[in-house]
Design a protein around this motif. Sequence first.
Motif, PDB file in Angstrom:
ATOM      1  N   HIS A   1     -30.201 -24.014   4.567  1.00  0.00           N
ATOM      2  CA  HIS A   1     -28.899 -23.890   3.910  1.00  0.00           C
ATOM      3  C   HIS A   1     -27.917 -22.994   4.652  1.00  0.00           C
ATOM      4  O   HIS A   1     -26.826 -22.730   4.145  1.00  0.00           O
TER       5      HIS A   1
ATOM      6  N   ALA B   1     -29.258 -28.835   5.482  1.00  0.00           N
ATOM      7  CA  ALA B   1     -29.463 -29.489   4.186  1.00  0.00           C
ATOM      8  C   ALA B   1     -28.451 -30.609   3.978  1.00  0.00           C
ATOM      9  O   ALA B   1     -28.791 -31.692   3.484  1.00  0.00           O
ATOM     10  N   GLU B   2     -27.212 -30.349   4.335  1.00  0.00           N
ATOM     11  CA  GLU B   2     -26.168 -31.356   4.142  1.00  0.00           C
ATOM     12  C   GLU B   2     -26.326 -32.527   5.099  1.00  0.00           C
ATOM     13  O   GLU B   2     -26.077 -33.690   4.728  1.00  0.00           O
TER      14      GLU B   2
ATOM     15  N   GLY C   1     -29.338 -34.454   3.770  1.00  0.00           N
ATOM     16  CA  GLY C   1     -28.925 -35.070   2.513  1.00  0.00           C
ATOM     17  C   GLY C   1     -27.970 -36.228   2.724  1.00  0.00           C
ATOM     18  O   GLY C   1     -28.044 -37.247   2.021  1.00  0.00           O
TER      19      GLY C   1
ATOM     20  N   ASP D   1     -28.406 -39.891   1.407  1.00  0.00           N
ATOM     21  CA  ASP D   1     -27.351 -40.472   0.581  1.00  0.00           C
ATOM     22  C   ASP D   1     -26.988 -41.867   1.065  1.00  0.00           C
ATOM     23  O   ASP D   1     -26.895 -42.817   0.272  1.00  0.00           O
TER      24      ASP D   1
ATOM     25  N   TRP E   1     -26.200 -32.230  -2.251  1.00  0.00           N
ATOM     26  CA  TRP E   1     -27.093 -31.870  -1.155  1.00  0.00           C
ATOM     27  C   TRP E   1     -26.929 -30.418  -0.701  1.00  0.00           C
ATOM     28  O   TRP E   1     -27.909 -29.767  -0.328  1.00  0.00           O
TER      29      TRP E   1
ATOM     30  N   MET F   1     -29.011 -28.315  -2.970  1.00  0.00           N
ATOM     31  CA  MET F   1     -30.317 -28.843  -3.372  1.00  0.00           C
ATOM     32  C   MET F   1     -31.432 -28.177  -2.561  1.00  0.00           C
ATOM     33  O   MET F   1     -31.291 -27.997  -1.349  1.00  0.00           O
TER      34      MET F   1
ATOM     35  N   ARG G   1     -34.711 -27.599  -0.294  1.00  0.00           N
ATOM     36  CA  ARG G   1     -35.246 -28.389   0.824  1.00  0.00           C
ATOM     37  C   ARG G   1     -36.236 -29.453   0.372  1.00  0.00           C
ATOM     38  O   ARG G   1     -36.125 -30.622   0.777  1.00  0.00           O
TER      39      ARG G   1
ATOM     40  N   GLU H   1     -36.688 -30.946  -2.415  1.00  0.00           N
ATOM     41  CA  GLU H   1     -36.079 -32.032  -3.181  1.00  0.00           C
ATOM     42  C   GLU H   1     -35.309 -32.977  -2.257  1.00  0.00           C
ATOM     43  O   GLU H   1     -35.351 -34.202  -2.432  1.00  0.00           O
ATOM     44  N   ILE H   2     -34.604 -32.410  -1.286  1.00  0.00           N
ATOM     45  CA  ILE H   2     -33.905 -33.251  -0.308  1.00  0.00           C
ATOM     46  C   ILE H   2     -34.901 -34.143   0.421  1.00  0.00           C
ATOM     47  O   ILE H   2     -34.691 -35.357   0.562  1.00  0.00           O
TER      48      ILE H   2
ATOM     49  N   ARG I   1     -36.152 -36.960  -1.739  1.00  0.00           N
ATOM     50  CA  ARG I   1     -35.150 -38.029  -1.870  1.00  0.00           C
ATOM     51  C   ARG I   1     -35.070 -38.859  -0.579  1.00  0.00           C
ATOM     52  O   ARG I   1     -34.961 -40.092  -0.626  1.00  0.00           O
TER      53      ARG I   1
END
Length: 198
Positions: free
Chosen positions: A63, A80-81, A84, A88, A129, A132, A134, A136-137, A140
């Motif tokens: 993050h 993270a982004e 994510g 996405d 994201w 969120m 790590r 969980e990302i 997903r």
Amino acid sequence: MTTSPDSDASEEMTHPGDLRTAPLTSIRSRDLRAPDRDLWADEAALWDRMTRTWAGLDDAAWHLPGAAPSDAGGPDWSLAEHVGHIADWQELAIDYTTHAIETGVWPSDGDYYEDGNFDAFNERRREPWASMPRDEILGRLEAARRRLLEVAQRLSPETIRSDDGWDWVYSALHGHYLDHLAVIEPWTAELRRTGVAR
């Protein structure tokens, strides 16, 4: 660890066909759309390469901002982004690829996605994201990839290599990994070099 041009060249000579180790510039120079390429082997190799980049990084490192500037003028993106964002788009791709299989109609830039302004579209979707955790990302991402591969493998290789298929399927799978590896590889190497990664 970063590599020098000499070490990149040596690696390429030793493993010239291995997408897991070849310099990104040499991969970009290859025609991954060629009929003699194995689409799914290429996807698996670049997936393995991408997932190795963040192995062992803790949630705090994920993050930290600074992986890359925002193309839409917002704050710098974090790992993270970036990850994510890949997840996405894979979740979006499951829906639009399923729709294309059922109707023969692929999306168009003008119909969706901020009227083709992908930078604005992606910026607007940085949450959830950005905050969120790590794990969980990654959950997903792994679920989205698994589902997208199941859908995409219903298409023939010829359909995927068509202009629409390549733009919308490849670009959500290993084409997208390749784009983000150019940011993720040096960023995660820098985190390790500076001792931030734990």
